[in-house]
Write a protein that holds these residues in place. Structure first.
Motif, short mmCIF file in Angstrom:
data_model
loop_
_atom_site.label_atom_id
_atom_site.label_comp_id
_atom_site.label_asym_id
_atom_site.label_seq_id
_atom_site.Cartn_x
_atom_site.Cartn_y
_atom_site.Cartn_z
N THR A 264 0.82 -1.32 0.04
CA THR A 264 -0.05 -0.01 -0.02
C THR A 264 0.82 1.18 0.16
O THR A 264 1.76 1.51 0.93
N VAL A 265 0.62 2.07 -0.98
CA VAL A 265 1.45 3.41 -1.11
C VAL A 265 0.67 4.45 -0.63
O VAL A 265 -0.40 4.65 -1.19
N GLU A 266 1.11 5.34 0.17
CA GLU A 266 0.22 6.53 0.80
C GLU A 266 1.14 7.72 0.59
O GLU A 266 2.63 7.71 0.62
N THR A 267 0.71 8.63 -0.07
CA THR A 267 1.41 10.07 -0.10
C THR A 267 1.00 10.74 1.26
O THR A 267 -0.03 11.30 1.61
N GLU A 268 2.15 11.22 1.92
CA GLU A 268 2.06 11.90 3.18
C GLU A 268 2.26 13.31 3.11
O GLU A 268 1.70 13.95 3.94
N SER A 269 3.04 13.66 2.04
CA SER A 269 3.08 14.89 1.94
C SER A 269 3.55 15.27 0.29
O SER A 269 4.34 14.60 0.12
N GLY A 270 3.52 16.70 0.23
CA GLY A 270 4.23 16.85 -1.43
C GLY A 270 3.50 16.14 -2.33
O GLY A 270 2.33 15.64 -2.13
N GLY A 271 4.22 15.94 -3.43
CA GLY A 271 3.59 15.25 -4.38
C GLY A 271 3.13 16.31 -5.72
O GLY A 271 3.54 17.39 -5.70
N PRO A 272 2.41 15.89 -6.57
CA PRO A 272 1.83 14.42 -6.63
C PRO A 272 2.74 13.59 -7.26
O PRO A 272 3.64 13.40 -7.44
N VAL A 273 2.39 12.17 -6.43
CA VAL A 273 3.42 10.87 -6.71
C VAL A 273 2.64 9.92 -7.60
O VAL A 273 1.38 9.61 -7.89
#
Length: 544
Positions: free
Chosen positions: A494-503
């Protein structure tokens, strides 16, 4: 106040008491009404997934892995609108057209669909069929209706296996707490033969519109688009093909009929009488109903893999996850509008974004498919492709995909990678093994992103593990996927974007067979676990 007015007011008041009338304020009217509040993000109640028939090879070995991430916010299977689900829910996949023969399943769209299905045990025996044969047929039908895979607990993946060419397409439905973020991986190994390869596919949700740049009608290709219908009524599907010179003349005028809860494979080269074309874009749309669509492509001497749909037409596209040892990379793109497109080609590598010397731009004429041979683009480093308008004033939407080859000579292997959308808050991919899983993380913007990657427990046991990565803007990181301690079986990431991005992200699986480095590339997509529901409250002032 006359009697009719009083009656109307009484009826409206009763309706408000029973159902709750909602008042929505126009923008700028302040916080006195709920219309200015942000919509609530609530867990979905139901999820649907469709898995096409994995292979026509008797040598095929297929593994299914089904998984729903653990999520405290989604626990209990929250109902859309804020209610809590009473059932724990489950997720299961069943064979398409499971309990009936093809003739019964292939009802015409205008046939009645609301009749109660007959119990096979109560059906009269067919001509020449004695009671013993009838019982055997009923037993086979009952077995065909049995779930291939059933999950009941979030955070714990489950798996099943199927061998040979008889494995059917699957229709899946998840409910309650199993619905938010539910994913199913279908991985098939064909060790030998014309369709040899490692084929990976995240089973898809039903939709009405799909773009597949990178297909072909060439003699050395056998590209089948698999159309799977999850509903109880038939669907009608149109397939349009666009080559380097424009639309290919279609021999199919009435569309492709896909019976209820069934799957139909269509060989693309049979749809047109035009000369074979190596680089083609397929556009799949539905006239009625909805389907899941994916293309299985077999290339002589190069193996086979699945090609999933590209992200929708956009002026800027990201194709994440080109392996460091890729020996050939080909870009295929199509401009569906009325305007030609000229795109700048950039490679986001481990240390930054560069313009490759082999080709800096690609021009795509309206309604035509264009291709660019980027050769060994990565130069020994993993990377991702970034396509942007060559002239910002001419931002023409396009769709695109890559054909990626690893190896040389008789040991070459092929995979396909379509353009993908950002993973957003969360994306999950199942079917990972202890060895051979690589995760590609790329950030096309200037700002860095912090990404959390969680490895679930295995299908046979293990302790979840978590790693956090910081990905600089304009770069791609290729990381060996974290593995749960004490892993048994396969697991999910499971991949979660915690800050920044977009990923943007993709996953590569590899397996060596007879000296051939077989591999499959799969983009990760947002899991769609939550839906925005407007906030509403009872407001009787609307009756004034």
């Amino acid at each position: 106040m006359n009697r009719s007015t009083l009656s109307l007011l009484a009826a409206a008041t009763a309706l408000a008491a029973l159902t709750g009338l909602a008042a929505v304020a126009a923008p700028g009217e302040g916080d006195t009404a709920t219309g200015t509040a942000a919509p609530a993000l609530l867990p979905v109640e139901r999820s649907s997934l469709l898995c096409p028939a994995p292979s026509t090879s008797e040598l095929a070995e297929t593994t299914y892995t089904s998984y729903t991430p653990q999520d405290a916010k989604a626990a209990g299977g929250g109902k859309t609108g804020g209610q809590q689900g009473e059932e724990a829910g489950k997720a299961e996949l069943k064979p398409s057209a499971a309990s009936k023969d093809a003739a019964a399943a292939a009802k015409k769209p205008d046939d009645p669909q609301d009749e109660k299905p007959e119990d096979p045990a109560e059906q009269p025996a067919a001509d020449g069929e004695d009671q013993k044969d009838q019982q055997a047929r009923a037993k086979r039908d009952a077995a065909a209706d049995k779930a291939v895979l059933t999950a009941t607990t979030p955070g714990t993946p489950v798996s099943a296996e199927a061998d040979g060419a008889a494995a059917p397409a699957l229709v899946g439905l998840a409910s309650g707490r199993l619905a938010p973020g539910w994913t199913t991986q279908q991985t098939t190994l064909v060790p030998a033969g014309g369709a040899r390869g490692l084929l990976g596919l995240s089973c898809t949700a039903p939709d009405t519109d799909f773009w597949f740049p990178g297909v072909s009608t060439a003699e050395n290709r056998r590209d089948y688009v698999h159309l799977t219908n999850p509903d109880d009524t038939a669907a009608v599907v149109d397939i349009e093909l666009y080559g380097p010179e424009g639309p290919l003349k279609s021999q199919l005028t009435d569309g492709v009929g896909v019976p209820a809860r069934s799957s139909v494979p269509v060989l693309l080269s049979t749809l047109t009488a035009d000369a074979a074309a190596t680089d083609v874009t397929a556009h799949v749309t539905t006239r009625s109903g909805r389907v899941g669509a994916a293309v299985q492509s077999a290339v002589d001497q190069l193996g086979s893999d699945w090609l999933t749909a590209s992200a929708g037409p956009a002026a800027t596209l990201v194709l994440p996850g080109i392996p460091a040892d890729a020996t050939s990379v080909q870009l295929i793109a199509y401009a569906p509008g009325d305007t030609d497109a000229e795109l700048r080609i950039q490679l986001m590598g481990a240390n930054g974004t560069i313009t490759p010397a082999v080709q800096q731009t690609i021009r795509i004429k309206s309604g035509m498919t264009a291709a660019a041979d980027l050769k060994a683009l990565t130069g020994g480093e993993p990377g991702s492709l970034l396509l942007t308008p060559a002239r910002p004033s001419q931002a023409t939407p396009v769709v695109a995909a890559l054909r990626v080859i690893r190896g040389t000579g008789e040991k070459q292997e092929v995979a396909f990678l379509p353009a993908s959308a950002p993973v957003g808050d969360r994306a999950t991919v199942a079917g990972n093994t202890a060895k051979g899983a690589t995760l590609f993380l790329t950030v096309p913007g200037k700002d860095s992103a912090k990404v959390k990657v969680t490895a679930s427990a295995g299908t046979g046991g293990g302790t979840p593990a978590t790693e956090t990565y910081t990905v600089k803007g304009g770069t791609t990181q290729a990381v060996t996927a974290p593995v749960p301690a004490g892993l048994k079986g396969t697991y999910a990431l499971t991949v979660e974007t915690e800050s920044g991005g977009p990923v943007h992200a993709s996953r590569m699986l590899t397996q060596t067979e007879d000296g051939v480095q077989m591999f499959t590339l799969q983009p990760l997509a947002n899991d769609g676990s939550r839906v925005a529901v407007p906030r509403a409250e009872q407001d009787l002032t609307v009756l004034d």
